[in-house]
Scaffold this motif. Structure first.
Motif: not given
Length: 942
Positions: A279-290
RNA sequence: GCAGGAAUGGUGGAAUGGUAGACACGAGGGACUUAAAAUCCCUUGGCCUUUACCGGCUGUGUGGGUUCGAGUCCCACUUCCUGUACCA
């Protein structure tokens, strides 16, 4: 027209507000007056307001170190403050809190040296930080301040730990569930079919479970809890006397202090972060991070898809389990390797090899992690046992080597020297066979690691891979081993469980006591469990943590309490939730506050937390989310990393064996030694020689060789630190130029995300701008109100458009430049427009709040400028009357025509081609192509 | 090794594929001043042409490519920064 809505708050104007404003820009007087006004009227206090949209802007809270703030620290705070104020002016209800990450090693080490309680040092440092922060004019809501070392706060850190103890992770439902549900399951079905993340696979029946006593059941459950205690391979740092998490170790030494770290097995509290890896990996997709930060986290989580396979051991019923991403290379396996710590080592060592293996294990143990990394020497020993390759039936030797890590996969590998460089080095060193499996691969010098090419030498009795592409061969092999029951498809993650114990004093105590050696939780109503007093902050003589010295450190029933404390990341993992509802004594965050504030819309901080705090916080939040306690699955929607501000050290050059110093430009004519000099003695790289002489007794009779009558220093960009004499204290800048200048200048320095050296050389320019702006404000406020001229409108609306877009893009350096351009234009226009000043004030308020507040009241507005409506721009005001079009023929500019700015494309073409110069370049031909680009260029292709 | 990012004047840095170098510093010149500081004005990528005005050429790490047009897009390379590393 602009909507000049009045401020929402009805703060009264201070009584000492000057009536005749004809004076010089006096930053000290202005800034202290308005800071007082903000305090007196509670301007920055925030409350839930369902009528308005929320916006949560958060800074990574600082660790209050003894050295105080330097100019690098406020960089991110200034950026987030600008954004907060901007959002507030746009009508959002902005939550912008601040607090302190108060537990940390330096305070504890200082305590060991001086005997002073770390709390005392920490509070002193916090007070100093607060004073420094206050001078810069931030819009923090200080009524929400939190300190992680405050029992009212860490009560909830302890509480969260207790919840983790009381839950397990369901790998099918993908969420945390109460441990009691697992107990229930065990009592009916035993371990078979349980879908719980665990430390090691256990097998027992319902009857066996029901026959267990309390202690046995607790031991079993410990294998499944999200906060659990286990024997774990830890990074032990002897010098610090504590274990460290993986992210607290870099290149084999501790991040703090740089002390050597060794691997050691210890019984520790751990958090089952690894269960959340998918989940930590998959949810990275929807974050507005660099992208780079997300990539760092992806690498840290380290997902790899492969297969787990079993290799039977010859002449034994033991099976070796291994993990591989290259199932296609099984035909090339020429030996197996075990990690030295693997449980198989003892089982598989043949009697005749026992001495050799023992010697090797001893040697490996002796070496620290650091030595192992530096040496990178191939080493290993044969166990005397052989495994059977399940595809070929051939026997292959089993070795032990420290290049295989116990902590990853199964702690054992199948070695394919032809296609793995590490296996290759090992095979060459011990003269083991190398069998190439890919057509055309030359393995005489090095292995062929690429996953491409056609398979060869890969045909066995039951499986034939020859001729297949690597990708297809992997898939086929996976299918085959799954069907045959030799192994299974498996996804592995590099992410380790977090070691959660620290053998230190200055941290949160665990709400845990030990009954017959079994860890039990204190009842919830005993929280917070406060840190006890000790007479000394060192470990005890028996090697126990400092809490072992505390008198009466036992539960009410007299059972001993846990002696370790929690690590630094414990207190920072959910602090953003606590700010939402900081004084709630019933919950970490109340339902109403959580559902209103939800998550952090903008998080500003350093990228160095990528694999620490930012992973732990996401894990912690997801856990609370699973329990239905928080509304969002991700805590930080958008994240901006500010760059580091480096120091700019100055050097003087002493001629060897003399006390004569030569200026930088002339130093090459002498034999000199560069010496760092306190940058406070230097201005624009010119040394104040008198103060230099007074700086150190050694230099009292120093002599100087000058150039152009000045002593010019050399410089170098280095980390900003006391020992380099290059620390710039923001207090000094504020004292000399004012907070508004500091704020504007830090933004003007360059792009926010980029690291850059602090360089005071340009600060005068920004200060000059504010003085000029002050002059314009004097002039404008003395003039009667009137409509802006077309020119003034154009200048101001251009500014609104530019600044709005720049703030949204976090391009603060270009917005500061835009302010300068606009003011220059107004000056050229000899403007004295009150309306222009009004717009200017609203736009610059986030950047320079003190001077803006002054203008706001000079203009006769009520309330604070923080609630001044953000202006909207009018596109009509931006139109140019005539635009100059350079006309190019075949790419070369030939002449220029003037065209109305809003002329349609055809009109531009017509005018461009009817110009008298056109005939010459057309030369009687008709144009093949005419290009007109929005208000820019006409290019004619002949 | 792998991943991410960057390379533009003397310096920090601007430029939705469309007049490269905004803005600022520094430097040079000028005004005011007995002088200095402060302030204000002008010049400031390089080269060439011109008494001057005007004008020309060249120029964004290197080499190619796409395009009417490239600092910007594509390919290869060089250098630097950041992160990470016996992760099978």
């Amino acid at each position: 027209m602009i909507n000049f809505a009045l401020g929402r708050r009805n703060g009264r104007r201070p009584s000492n507000f000057p009536n005749n404003s004809q004076m010089e820009y006096n930053h000290k007087e202005i800034e202290s007056r308005w800071q007082q006004y903000w305090r007196d009227n509670g301007i920055y206090k925030t409350e839930i307001d369902p009528a308005r949209k929320k916006f949560y802007v958060l800074d990574m809270f600082p660790y209050p170190s003894g050295a105080g703030l330097h100019v690098g620290h406020p960089l991110g705070y200034i950026a987030s403050d600008i954004y907060s104020r901007y959002k507030r002016q746009q009508g959002f209800n902005v939550l912008h809190p601040m607090g302190y990450d108060a537990y940390g090693l330096p305070a504890e080490q200082y305590a060991i040296q001086t005997g002073q309680h770390p709390e005392k040092t920490t509070i002193d440092n916090i007070n100093r930080y607060r004073e420094q922060l206050d001078k810069i004019g931030f819009s923090f809501d200080w009524s929400r301040e939190i300190k992680t070392c405050d029992p009212e706060y860490y009560k909830w850190t302890q509480w969260a730990f207790m919840q983790m103890f009381g839950h397990y992770y369901d790998t099918v439902a993908h969420k945390a569930r109460p441990i009691s549900e697992l107990e229930e399951y065990f009592s009916r079905h035993g371990s078979e079919g349980a879908t719980a993340a665990c430390s090691k696979e256990l097998h027992f029946t319902a009857d066996e479970w029901n026959a267990m006593d309390w202690k046995q059941r607790e031991d079993t459950l410990m294998n499944y809890r999200i906060a659990y205690r286990a024997e774990a391979m830890v990074n032990w740092c002897e010098a610090l006397g504590t274990v460290l998490a993986n992210d607290e170790v870099s290149e084999g030494v501790s991040v703090r202090g740089g002390y050597p770290v060794e691997q050691k097995v210890m019984r520790q509290w751990c958090l089952r972060v690894s269960a959340y890896a998918p989940r930590l990996l998959d949810d990275l997709e929807r974050l507005q991070w660099s992208e780079s930060l997300k990539e760092t986290q992806r690498n840290w989580i380290g997902r790899s898809e492969g297969a787990e396979m079993r290799f039977p051991v010859a002449g034994s019923d033991i099976e070796l389990e291994i993990f591989t991403t290259r199932a296609d290379t099984v035909f090339g396996v020429t030996f197996m390797v075990l990690a030295p710590e693997s449980k198989y080592v003892e089982m598989l060592t043949a009697p005749e090899q026992k001495a050799a293996v023992c010697d090797y294990l001893k040697e490996v143990c002796r070496k620290t992690e650091r030595e192992r990394q530096i040496e990178k020497k191939v080493s290993g020993v044969f166990t005397g046992s052989y495994a059977v390759n399940p595809l070929t039936g051939k026997e292959i030797p089993i070795w032990v080597s420290d290049y295989v890590l116990a902590g990853y996969g199964t702690g054992a590998i199948m070695a394919v020297p032809a296609h793995d460089s590490r296996d290759y080095a090992f095979a060459r060193h011990f003269d083991l066979p190398v069998v190439p499996l890919i057509e055309g691969a030359d393995v005489s010098e090095s292995s062929f690691d690429a996953k491409e090419g056609k398979m060869i030498n890969s045909c066995g009795p039951e499986l034939d891979l020859n001729g297949l592409e690597v990708k297809d061969a992997i898939a086929k092999t996976k299918r085959f081993i799954a069907e045959k029951g030799i192994g299974k498809v498996k996804v592995n993650y590099r992410l380790r469980d977090a070691i959660f114990s620290r053998q230190r004093y200055w941290g949160e105590p665990f709400p845990v006591y030990y009954k017959d050696g079994v860890a039990c939780l204190l009842p919830e109503d005993k929280l917070p469990l406060e840190l006890p007093e000790v007479d000394c902050y060192l470990p005890t003589s028996t090697g126990e943590p400092p809490l072992g010295r505390a008198k009466g450190w036992v539960s009410e029933e007299g059972y001993p309490l846990e002696l370790c404390t929690m690590p630094g990341f414990a207190g920072s993992s959910a602090y953003y939730l606590r700010y939402m509802d900081p004084r709630n004594d019933k919950a970490l965050v109340g339902r109403e506050a959580d559902e209103y504030w939800r998550d952090v819309d903008l998080y500003v901080g350093g990228a160095e937390h990528a694999t620490g705090h930012l992973i732990y916080s996401r894990f912690w939040n997801k856990f609370l989310y699973d329990l239905g306690l928080v509304a969002e699955a991700e805590p930080f929607k958008k994240l901006v990393n500010q760059g580091m501000i480096q120091g700019r050290s100055n050097f003087v050059y002493r001629i060897k064996d003399t006390n004569t110093f030569v200026s930088h430009g002339l130093k090459d004519q002498y034999d000199t030694t560069p010496i760092r000099v306190d940058i406070n003695l230097v201005s624009n790289d010119v040394l104040d020689t008198e103060r230099f002489k007074a700086w150190r007794p050694d230099y009292a009779d120093a002599e100087f060789i000058l150039e152009d009558g000045k002593y010019v220093c050399g410089y170098a960009v280095e980390k900003m630190s006391k020992s380099m004499f290059n620390v710039v204290n923001p207090d000094d800048i504020v004292e000399r130029y004012g907070a508004d200048t500091l704020r504007l200048y830090e933004m003007f320095l360059g792009p926010l995300e980029q690291s850059k050296p602090w360089d005071t050389n340009g600060i005068d320019g920004v200060n000059r701008f504010l003085k000029k702006l002050w002059g314009f404000a004097q002039k404008a406020t003395e003039s009667p109100a009137r409509e802006m001229t077309a020119q003034e409108k154009k200048t101001m609306h251009k500014l609104i458009k530019k600044v709005t877009a720049d703030i949204e893009a976090f391009s603060f350096n270009t917005s500061v430049a835009a302010f300068m351009v606009a003011l220059n234009e107004l000056t050229k226009q000899k403007s004295d427009s009150r309306e222009a000043l009004d717009i200017f004030t609203r736009l610059i308020a986030p950047f320079a709040p003190h001077i803006a507040e002054e203008f706001w009241h000079m203009l006769g507005h009520e309330g604070s400028v923080v609630d001044a409506a953000w202006p909207e721009y009018d596109e009509n005001c931006l139109k140019e009357d005539m635009v100059k079009y350079p006309v190019s023929f075949n790419g070369k500019t030939r002449y220029t025509v003037e065209v109305a700015a809003d002329a349609p494309r055809e009109e531009v073409e017509r005018i461009a081609l009817s110009h008298e110069g056109a005939a010459k370049w057309l030369d009687g031909k008709t144009p093949r192509k005419v290009i007109v680009v929005a208000g820019r260029i006409v290019n004619v292709v002949v």
